[in-house]
Design a protein around this motif. Structure first.
Motif, PDB file in Angstrom:
ATOM      1  N   ALA A 150      14.573 -86.631  93.351  1.00  0.00           N
ATOM      2  CA  ALA A 150      13.986 -86.858  92.024  1.00  0.00           C
ATOM      3  C   ALA A 150      15.017 -86.413  90.999  1.00  0.00           C
ATOM      4  N   TYR A 151      15.317 -87.274  90.042  1.00  0.00           N
ATOM      5  CA  TYR A 151      16.361 -86.999  89.053  1.00  0.00           C
ATOM      6  C   TYR A 151      15.792 -87.159  87.651  1.00  0.00           C
ATOM      7  N   TYR A 152      16.057 -86.155  86.802  1.00  0.00           N
ATOM      8  CA  TYR A 152      15.560 -86.181  85.430  1.00  0.00           C
ATOM      9  C   TYR A 152      16.671 -86.609  84.473  1.00  0.00           C
ATOM     10  N   SER A 153      16.457 -87.700  83.781  1.00  0.00           N
ATOM     11  CA  SER A 153      17.360 -88.075  82.700  1.00  0.00           C
ATOM     12  C   SER A 153      17.020 -87.252  81.465  1.00  0.00           C
ATOM     13  N   VAL A 154      17.973 -87.131  80.553  1.00  0.00           N
ATOM     14  CA  VAL A 154      17.780 -86.312  79.355  1.00  0.00           C
ATOM     15  C   VAL A 154      16.571 -86.807  78.562  1.00  0.00           C
ATOM     16  N   GLY A 155      15.655 -85.883  78.264  1.00  0.00           N
ATOM     17  CA  GLY A 155      14.510 -86.209  77.427  1.00  0.00           C
ATOM     18  C   GLY A 155      13.335 -86.825  78.154  1.00  0.00           C
ATOM     19  N   ASN A 160      13.093 -89.944  87.823  1.00  0.00           N
ATOM     20  CA  ASN A 160      13.405 -91.194  88.497  1.00  0.00           C
ATOM     21  C   ASN A 160      13.718 -90.878  89.956  1.00  0.00           C
ATOM     22  N   ILE A 161      13.340 -91.790  90.848  1.00  0.00           N
ATOM     23  CA  ILE A 161      13.473 -91.555  92.283  1.00  0.00           C
ATOM     24  C   ILE A 161      14.613 -92.419  92.829  1.00  0.00           C
ATOM     25  N   ALA A 168      29.037 -90.744 100.287  1.00  0.00           N
ATOM     26  CA  ALA A 168      29.787 -91.382  99.199  1.00  0.00           C
ATOM     27  C   ALA A 168      30.506 -90.330  98.371  1.00  0.00           C
ATOM     28  N   LYS A 169      31.672 -90.701  97.834  1.00  0.00           N
ATOM     29  CA  LYS A 169      32.463 -89.763  97.042  1.00  0.00           C
ATOM     30  C   LYS A 169      31.811 -89.477  95.694  1.00  0.00           C
ATOM     31  N   ASN A 170      31.247 -90.498  95.074  1.00  0.00           N
ATOM     32  CA  ASN A 170      30.683 -90.362  93.733  1.00  0.00           C
ATOM     33  C   ASN A 170      29.166 -90.510  93.790  1.00  0.00           C
ATOM     34  N   THR A 171      28.477 -89.402  93.664  1.00  0.00           N
ATOM     35  CA  THR A 171      27.016 -89.443  93.751  1.00  0.00           C
ATOM     36  C   THR A 171      26.396 -90.058  92.507  1.00  0.00           C
ATOM     37  N   SER A 172      26.919 -89.717  91.339  1.00  0.00           N
ATOM     38  CA  SER A 172      26.321 -90.193  90.090  1.00  0.00           C
ATOM     39  C   SER A 172      26.376 -91.707  89.961  1.00  0.00           C
ATOM     40  N   SER A 173      27.335 -92.356  90.641  1.00  0.00           N
ATOM     41  CA  SER A 173      27.429 -93.818  90.572  1.00  0.00           C
ATOM     42  C   SER A 173      26.261 -94.493  91.277  1.00  0.00           C
ATOM     43  N   GLY A 176      21.032 -95.326  88.300  1.00  0.00           N
ATOM     44  CA  GLY A 176      20.982 -96.483  87.407  1.00  0.00           C
ATOM     45  C   GLY A 176      19.671 -97.205  87.517  1.00  0.00           C
ATOM     46  N   GLY A 177      19.360 -97.977  86.504  1.00  0.00           N
ATOM     47  CA  GLY A 177      18.058 -98.628  86.413  1.00  0.00           C
ATOM     48  C   GLY A 177      17.684 -99.460  87.615  1.00  0.00           C
ATOM     49  N   LYS A 178      18.593-100.309  88.086  1.00  0.00           N
ATOM     50  CA  LYS A 178      18.270-101.212  89.186  1.00  0.00           C
ATOM     51  C   LYS A 178      18.182-100.503  90.532  1.00  0.00           C
ATOM     52  N   LYS A 179      18.740 -99.299  90.596  1.00  0.00           N
ATOM     53  CA  LYS A 179      18.736 -98.566  91.858  1.00  0.00           C
ATOM     54  C   LYS A 179      17.548 -97.613  91.972  1.00  0.00           C
ATOM     55  N   LYS A 180      16.780 -97.506  90.923  1.00  0.00           N
ATOM     56  CA  LYS A 180      15.608 -96.633  90.955  1.00  0.00           C
ATOM     57  C   LYS A 180      14.580 -97.168  91.952  1.00  0.00           C
ATOM     58  N   LEU A 181      14.092 -96.297  92.807  1.00  0.00           N
ATOM     59  CA  LEU A 181      13.041 -96.701  93.740  1.00  0.00           C
ATOM     60  C   LEU A 181      11.702 -96.863  93.031  1.00  0.00           C
ATOM     61  N   ASN A 182      11.539 -96.206  91.905  1.00  0.00           N
ATOM     62  CA  ASN A 182      10.300 -96.329  91.131  1.00  0.00           C
ATOM     63  C   ASN A 182      10.507 -97.187  89.880  1.00  0.00           C
ATOM     64  N   ARG A 183      11.426 -98.117  89.970  1.00  0.00           N
ATOM     65  CA  ARG A 183      11.663 -99.037  88.856  1.00  0.00           C
ATOM     66  C   ARG A 183      10.428 -99.908  88.628  1.00  0.00           C
ATOM     67  N   LEU A 184      10.059-100.066  87.365  1.00  0.00           N
ATOM     68  CA  LEU A 184       8.872-100.845  86.973  1.00  0.00           C
ATOM     69  C   LEU A 184       7.589-100.271  87.564  1.00  0.00           C
ATOM     70  N   ALA A 185       7.606 -98.971  87.824  1.00  0.00           N
ATOM     71  CA  ALA A 185       6.433 -98.312  88.403  1.00  0.00           C
ATOM     72  C   ALA A 185       5.828 -97.354  87.389  1.00  0.00           C
ATOM     73  N   PRO A 186       4.556 -97.024  87.546  1.00  0.00           N
ATOM     74  CA  PRO A 186       3.938 -96.040  86.652  1.00  0.00           C
ATOM     75  C   PRO A 186       4.566 -94.665  86.856  1.00  0.00           C
ATOM     76  N   ASP A 187       4.429 -93.804  85.847  1.00  0.00           N
ATOM     77  CA  ASP A 187       4.902 -92.432  85.972  1.00  0.00           C
ATOM     78  C   ASP A 187       4.047 -91.694  86.998  1.00  0.00           C
ATOM     79  N   ALA A 188       4.710 -90.904  87.842  1.00  0.00           N
ATOM     80  CA  ALA A 188       4.003 -90.184  88.901  1.00  0.00           C
ATOM     81  C   ALA A 188       4.624 -88.807  89.085  1.00  0.00           C
TER      82      ALA A 188
END
Length: 649
Positions: A150-155, A160-161, A168-173, A176-188
């Motif tokens: 679970a990752y919290y973006s600022v504010g 986001n899940i 992988a060398k770069n975790t932050s890469s 992103g929006g399309k990689k979110k498992l809860n994309r277009l999902a209600p807040d939980a």
């Protein structure tokens, strides 16, 4: 049986400077010796079953993450946590661990530890920051190098899940929006994955509602499958892929919480998988593969029990029950193949002993005791008692009597728990209870109406019963102990924290014939003030629940005034002890100041204690020392007891 850790045990006794010891009372010195961090905590077995990890707490307050190799008996420290920032850790595979580290109150980070071995010995630990503002959701044991976070973006209030590849060398890469498992999902606020690492179910408690969504396999849409008040329990615990079902803990249309199948296609309940007569199921633990239930837990006669669902159940019955000859233990962790099992044995007089069973060697070993210094004290045994309240409701309570006390009938301290709803007391080991018992007190813990584990009807019987039937329940338990002739009926005090603090004060007002003194820590003294603070901070749905269970201060103000100790201070003739914490954000410190002032006006000034560093509870060992040694002094003065003597073996 072989004690694997014997050569590593360190004395963690808190030893004050000799000049300071002379200034401390017997009970305070005893508290310093008694209240200590466990010597070892949070043990876990790596997936291979050949290493045990744990936190080791030393006398300097440092917390060390250590590894014990079961083949060589070699133990090595892999990380020293001087500021108590490591909150949890999980094995990802036999050479990789993920730690959750908290730097500030609302800021936490994920770290990866890679262990490099040579000839069976740990040679190097590679540390790597995975992400800030994130925490581990699921180690996804069936997927190599993958974890769910679970990752919290600022504010953002809700996380986001993501599924993260640790190789992988770069975790932050990987964010992103399309990689979110809860994309277009209600807040939980909770999420359930299947054995393949797919996010299938989400749940949220919002505005007094319990809402659950399921992701359809073909269309990929999130569909609402449950939306009821949070009073009705519905907690998904396992996704059954082949049957398109969930296993859920629920009490829908029934009194007690059961483990039941739920059909996703038509949103109906199926067969009951497990239930306990007259008891709620407390929790369910899944196996590492996330394809079966390891065990369900419930509380019977004040002791936590487990029902095992896999081959581990027969394994335990055959080996652990036979070797330990006791029911008071449960599996803490195990290897994936069940070859190594870590079990904890505990009871009211035993803080805990960890056992290790290795099936290939058919060997049961004592791994370590959690608090070995307890063996020097005479600890009290807890027993179950029942009583009948004023309206006929049966109340279960637990009485701990001091061992080998010089008093044939010891003084009694009644300790109602906080809450008051969805909390309970038990017969499990309790440091505070045993501290009092080791000083010669009997201690009573009543599970009044509203306490967890006794079903929906028992919980609902607590609605708006502050200062009424809840206190009748407590009085009935106290009277049952008096009638048993086991304690001195003329030397009874009542003490509690939070709601328990409220209960102590109001009980002393209601029944001065029973309670000769009252002690409150972070206790509510003005119900209207508490509800007004809740009204400002909670949403409408949660407010409705508060109104239902506690009352509506805007419509019932007069009634609530008559049940608030601060307005009844003139009726409190017994000695009163008040303690509060400066940083308490649950019960405003105004409750303490008002009660202190009103008692002074009434000519009955309270004995007081102010804990500047604490919140609503305890974070620091010195707080236990201060509070409980002060309580002992207060009880002795109020009940005209002799100076304390510590009951030692």
């Amino acid at each position: 049986m072989k004690n694997i850790f014997a050569v590593f045990l360190l004395c963690l006794c808190v030893v004050a400077h000799a000049s300071e010891q002379k200034k401390l009372s017997v009970s305070h010195k005893h508290a310093q010796e008694f209240f200590q961090n466990p010597q070892y905590s949070s043990p876990k077995i790596d997936p291979s079953g050949r290493r045990v990890s744990f936190f080791e707490h030393d006398k300097n307050g440092d917390k060390k993450l250590s590894l014990l190799d079961l083949d060589s008996n070699n133990m090595q420290v892999v990380y020293i946590d001087k500021l108590d920032r490591v909150k949890s850790y999980d094995w990802i595979d036999q050479d990789t661990m993920v730690l959750t580290v908290r730097y500030q109150e609302h800021s936490q980070s994920l770290y990866k530890f890679d262990f490099i071995y040579s000839d069976g010995l740990l040679k190097e630990v590679k540390q790597k920051l995975i992400l800030d503002n994130a925490y581990l959701l699921d180690p996804l044991s069936n997927l190599q190098d993958k974890i769910a976070i679970a990752y919290y973006s600022v504010g953002e209030r809700y996380p986001n899940i993501y599924k993260i590849d640790l190789s992988a060398k770069n975790t932050s890469s990987q964010l992103g929006g399309k990689k979110k498992l809860n994309r277009l999902a209600p807040d939980a606020d909770s999420w359930l994955f299947n054995s393949n690492g797919q996010l299938k179910v989400m749940q949220a408690i919002k505005e007094g509602k319990n809402i659950v969504w399921y992701k359809e396999p073909k269309k990929g849409r999130w569909v609402e499958i449950w939306n009821k008040t949070k009073d009705t329990r519905f907690k998904p615990v396992l996704f059954l892929e082949d049957k398109n079902q969930l296993l859920v803990l629920n009490n829908h249309d029934k009194n007690f919480i059961e483990l039941t199948k739920f059909n996703l296609a038509d949103k109906t309940f199926g067969e009951t998988v497990f239930k306990v007569e007259g008891r709620d199921i407390d929790n369910v633990v899944r196996n590492q593969q996330r394809d079966n239930i390891l065990y369900a837990s419930y509380t019977e006669n004040g002791i936590v029990r487990q029902k095992y669902f896999t081959d581990l159940g027969s394994f335990i019955k055959k080996h652990l029950n036979k070797n330990l000859n006791a029911r008071d233990f449960w599996v803490v962790d195990k290897s994936i193949d069940n070859s190594t099992v870590l079990a904890l044995k505990t009871n009211s007089r035993q803080a805990g002993v960890y056992y290790l069973f290795e099936s290939d060697r058919v060997q049961l070993s004592i791994l370590t005791e959690t608090k070995p210094w307890m063996s020097k004290f005479q600890l009290g045994k807890s027993e179950r008692i029942t009583s009948t309240s004023s309206d006929g409701l049966e109340i279960e309570s637990f009485l701990t009597l001091p061992a080998n006390s010089k008093e044939s009938k010891p003084p009694l301290i009644v300790v109602p728990h906080g809450g008051p709803v969805n909390v309970r007391s038990s017969r499990e080991f309790n440091m505070q209870t045993q501290y009092l018992a080791s000083l010669g007190y009997a201690v009573l813990h009543p599970n009044y109406r509203g306490s967890a584990g006794y079903g929906k009807e028992f919980k609902e019987a607590a609605k708006q019963q502050w200062g009424k039937l809840i206190e009748d329940d407590i009085d009935s338990a106290t009277q049952a102990v008096i009638d048993s002739n086991l304690v001195d009926a003329n030397r009874i005090c009542i003490y509690g924290a939070s709601y328990g603090g409220y209960s102590a004060l109001i009980s002393a007002i209601r029944r001065p014939d029973i309670y000769k003194c009252a002690a409150s820590y972070v206790g509510v003294t003005d119900i209207n003030l508490m509800l007004e603070n809740d009204f400002r901070s909670l949403g409408e749905g949660n407010l409705q629940w508060i109104k239902t269970y506690y009352g509506d201060h805007r419509k019932q103000q007069a009634d609530l005034l008559q049940r608030s100790p601060v307005y009844l201070a003139k009726q409190l003739k017994q000695p009163v002890f008040l303690a509060h914490s400066l940083r308490d954000d649950v019960v405003d410190i105004e409750h303490y100041y008002r009660m202190k002032s009103e008692l002074a006006k009434a000519g009955n000034p309270a004995t007081t204690l102010f804990l500047e560093k604490e919140e609503h509870g305890f974070k620091y060992l010195e707080s236990y020392e201060q509070l409980y040694s002060s309580l002992d002094a207060f009880f002795r003065k109020s009940l005209e007891l002799p100076q304390p003597t510590v009951l030692r073996k």
